[in-house]
Design a protein around this motif. Structure first.
Motif: not given
Length: 131
Positions: A21-48
């Protein structure tokens, strides 16, 4: 307005998603900045999933897009390809920062020669210090 957005398929904060599985979480710590936190396995099945999340971020007005791979246990070529495509297609004036603090994640970039091509950082602090 919340400074954090949680995806329904994302992990419980502080926990790694189940295998495959792939976990995705978006944070915006400051104006104009987006952080995508990715967790899990990043492979052919989860890349999309990663590609869709990054497409959503690209449509945002954020100038800085930071992809944090600290929670990624496996980084395959499909995941690398998504990040390369984002880097190549990013509009002028926007910045991409990729954080790969683990030895395994960083090695995936290094052995493919992408460590010199992509804006890669070993820590979140290092990525933001260059802004």
């Amino acid at each position: 307005m919340s400074r954090e957005e949680f995806r329904p398929t994302g992990p419980v904060p502080g926990q790694r998603p189940p295998a495959g599985a792939l976990g995705l979480r978006v944070r915006r710590p400051n104006p104009g900045q987006a952080v995508l936190e990715v967790s899990g396995e990043l492979d052919m099945a989860t890349a999309p999933q990663l590609a869709r999340a990054l497409d959503e971020l690209r449509s945002s007005p954020d100038r800085v897009l930071l992809v944090d791979l600290a929670g990624v246990g496996f980084l395959g070529s499909s995941g690398l390809a998504v990040l390369v495509n984002l880097h190549r297609e990013l509009e002028p004036g926007r910045l991409l920062r990729i954080v790969a603090p683990s030895r395994d994640a960083y090695r995936a970039f290094a052995v493919t020669g992408l460590a010199g091509e992509l804006p890669l950082y070993r820590s979140y602090e290092d990525a933001l210090a260059t802004l």
